[in-house]
Design a protein around this motif. Structure first.
Motif, PDB file in Angstrom:
ATOM      1  N   ALA A 239     -14.374  38.686 -13.796  1.00  0.00           N
ATOM      2  CA  ALA A 239     -14.952  39.729 -12.952  1.00  0.00           C
ATOM      3  C   ALA A 239     -13.858  40.476 -12.191  1.00  0.00           C
ATOM      4  O   ALA A 239     -13.937  41.701 -11.996  1.00  0.00           O
ATOM      5  CB  ALA A 239     -15.946  39.113 -11.965  1.00  0.00           C
ATOM      6  N   SER A 243     -13.141  44.409 -12.728  1.00  0.00           N
ATOM      7  CA  SER A 243     -13.246  45.302 -11.575  1.00  0.00           C
ATOM      8  C   SER A 243     -11.985  46.150 -11.441  1.00  0.00           C
ATOM      9  O   SER A 243     -12.052  47.339 -11.108  1.00  0.00           O
ATOM     10  CB  SER A 243     -13.472  44.501 -10.293  1.00  0.00           C
ATOM     11  N   ASP A 248     -12.421  49.783  -9.350  1.00  0.00           N
ATOM     12  CA  ASP A 248     -13.188  49.501  -8.129  1.00  0.00           C
ATOM     13  C   ASP A 248     -12.375  48.531  -7.260  1.00  0.00           C
ATOM     14  O   ASP A 248     -12.490  47.308  -7.384  1.00  0.00           O
ATOM     15  CB  ASP A 248     -14.535  48.867  -8.490  1.00  0.00           C
ATOM     16  N   ASP A 250     -12.610  47.703  -4.146  1.00  0.00           N
ATOM     17  CA  ASP A 250     -13.390  46.859  -3.231  1.00  0.00           C
ATOM     18  C   ASP A 250     -13.936  45.630  -3.941  1.00  0.00           C
ATOM     19  O   ASP A 250     -13.863  44.505  -3.421  1.00  0.00           O
ATOM     20  CB  ASP A 250     -14.537  47.663  -2.610  1.00  0.00           C
ATOM     21  N   ALA A 251     -14.497  45.830  -5.131  1.00  0.00           N
ATOM     22  CA  ALA A 251     -15.008  44.688  -5.894  1.00  0.00           C
ATOM     23  C   ALA A 251     -13.864  43.756  -6.282  1.00  0.00           C
ATOM     24  O   ALA A 251     -13.999  42.529  -6.213  1.00  0.00           O
ATOM     25  CB  ALA A 251     -15.744  45.171  -7.147  1.00  0.00           C
ATOM     26  N   ALA A 252     -12.726  44.337  -6.679  1.00  0.00           N
ATOM     27  CA  ALA A 252     -11.576  43.517  -7.045  1.00  0.00           C
ATOM     28  C   ALA A 252     -11.100  42.684  -5.855  1.00  0.00           C
ATOM     29  O   ALA A 252     -10.767  41.503  -6.000  1.00  0.00           O
ATOM     30  CB  ALA A 252     -10.441  44.403  -7.563  1.00  0.00           C
ATOM     31  N   PHE A 254     -12.936  41.654  -3.390  1.00  0.00           N
ATOM     32  CA  PHE A 254     -13.941  40.619  -3.155  1.00  0.00           C
ATOM     33  C   PHE A 254     -13.646  39.389  -4.018  1.00  0.00           C
ATOM     34  O   PHE A 254     -13.623  38.256  -3.534  1.00  0.00           O
ATOM     35  CB  PHE A 254     -15.334  41.159  -3.458  1.00  0.00           C
ATOM     36  N   TYR A 255     -13.401  39.612  -5.323  1.00  0.00           N
ATOM     37  CA  TYR A 255     -13.133  38.486  -6.212  1.00  0.00           C
ATOM     38  C   TYR A 255     -11.783  37.844  -5.898  1.00  0.00           C
ATOM     39  O   TYR A 255     -11.622  36.625  -6.036  1.00  0.00           O
ATOM     40  CB  TYR A 255     -13.214  38.931  -7.673  1.00  0.00           C
TER      41      TYR A 255
END
Length: 419
Positions: A239, A243, A248, A250-252, A254-255
């Motif tokens: 993921a 990302s 993205d 922000d998503a990266a 997060f992970y």
């Protein structure tokens, strides 16, 4: 009085309130519907995260089939215990063997089940938190129906929570914010949720209002659910990379945070960033690979927690940078081309090295034209083996992304139709 406290054996709350009927079971709607349609007992494998209902479904199936059932955990049991159950199956007729954590059994231990399953001496219901494709023998898998269970939703957790409170007949006041915090901590794991509730019931009195502060006192800090040895490890890094590729940041992030909080090796993450920089950003931004290498070195030298800073910088840059996998595709195509040709190539004489007099007498290097001696430091020359002409292969197809657009324009200007 809470029914939990009238339990003299102190059976865990999760076991005490385990659903006894299909109607009491919450979640896994599609799986439950499929299971209830099974009329003939058959061996089944459940796989999915902890606390999603694998054991409960096994009990419900055995009850619906009206068969004797035996429970073994592969953590504490071995072939000896399994063989005892198999002998019991021969003696009593078909029985259900529920085998928890089947991935803990070795390949040979799993093989010991094959004939009994094949001959119907036992109906095997197995459970695992791991992907069975990697951890369960193919021969055994082929004899079982496989169902994947998913993490419970917040709505499903709420149903379980309220049902449990009702069964415990407690008048403690639990605010909505406390409930949401419990859901956050349990992360879709019903067993963990009920474990938290059990600790609350033991630590508080009837009529007490459970506040956020009181909850923190009872439960303490929580750790992020992340197992470096489980399938979630591969899912999260996947993921993360996807990302980054999808631009993205922000998503990266997060992970990335999920991995760091879960105790992932930061150098593992740094190495993946190096690969990504070359594979997915490539020549669209030639700054990507040096930054990723520098990040790897920085993390290696400064360690954690400071290493999170260059990791965050590199992650946001790579996610935000223009993307091109043209160089990645090009090297793969070149490798494939060489393998398919499967023969030796004659290097053009003018491109050969001439380190000795013998080589020079053979004519190695003769006719080579030094590009820097020509206008624009370029001349059209044949660099492939002569047998490749007049239509030499094309591997690299530069894109219009970022800095690679400049490379494409340069190559088109120099080579024309080839690019």
């Amino acid at each position: 009085m809470d029914s939990l406290f009238s339990n003299s054996k102190q059976v865990p709350l999760a076991h005490l309130v385990r659903p006894k009927t299909w109607s009491e079971f919450v979640g896994q709607t599609k799986v439950v519907a499929a299971l209830r349609s099974i009329t003939k007992p058959t061996s089944i494998l459940f796989y999915g995260p902890p606390g999603t209902g694998k054991t409960t479904l096994a009990h419900l199936l055995a009850e619906s089939w009206k068969l004797e059932k035996r429970y073994l955990s592969c953590v504490t049991s071995g072939v000896k215990e399994v063989r005892e159950v198999l002998e019991e199956g021969k003696r009593l007729g078909t029985i259900v063997l529920f085998l928890d954590e089947i991935h803990r059994f070795s390949s040979s231990q799993q093989d010991a089940l094959l004939s009994a399953v094949e001959e119907g001496e036992i109906i095997l219901i197995a459970a695992t938190t791991e992907n069975p494709s990697f951890r369960v023998n193919k021969a055994l898998l082929s004899r079982m129906l496989v169902y994947r269970l998913t993490t419970l939703t917040e709505e499903e957790e709420d149903q379980i929570f309220l049902s449990c409170l009702e069964k415990q007949n407690t008048n403690r006041t639990i605010s909505e914010t406390v409930k949401q915090e419990l859901f956050r901590r349990s992360a879709g794991d019903a067993r963990k949720l009920l474990g938290y509730l059990e600790r609350i019931l033991f630590a508080t009195k009837e009529g007490e209002a459970i506040t956020d502060e009181r909850l923190s006192e009872i439960l303490g800090d929580t750790l992020v659910t992340y197992d470096k040895n489980s399938e979630s490890h591969y899912d999260i890094i996947s993921a993360f990379i996807k990302s980054l590729r999808g631009s993205d940041p922000d998503a990266a992030l997060f992970y990335l945070a999920l991995m760091l909080e879960g105790g992932e090796d930061p150098l593992f993450i740094a190495r993946r960033l190096v690969i990504f920089a070359s594979e997915d950003v490539g020549n669209a931004s030639v700054h990507a690979l040096p930054l990723a290498i520098a990040t790897w070195q920085a993390v290696e030298r400064v360690g954690m927690p400071e290493g999170r800073i260059p990791l965050g910088q590199c992650t946001t840059f790579l996610a935000s940078a223009p993307k091109s996998n043209a160089s990645y595709v090009a090297i793969n195509q070149a490798l494939s081309y060489v393998k398919q040709r499967n023969r030796s190539f004659q290097i053009p004489n003018h491109l050969r090295n001439a380190p000795t007099v013998t080589h020079k007498n053979e004519g190695a290097g003769v006719g080579y034209k030094y590009p820097h001696d020509f206008p624009g430091h370029f001349l059209k020359e044949r660099y492939f083996p002569e047998s490749f002409y007049p239509n030499p292969p094309s591997f690299y197809e530069p894109t219009n992304q970022g800095m690679e657009k400049n490379l494409k324009e340069q190559l088109e200007r120099l080579w024309g139709d080839r690019y």
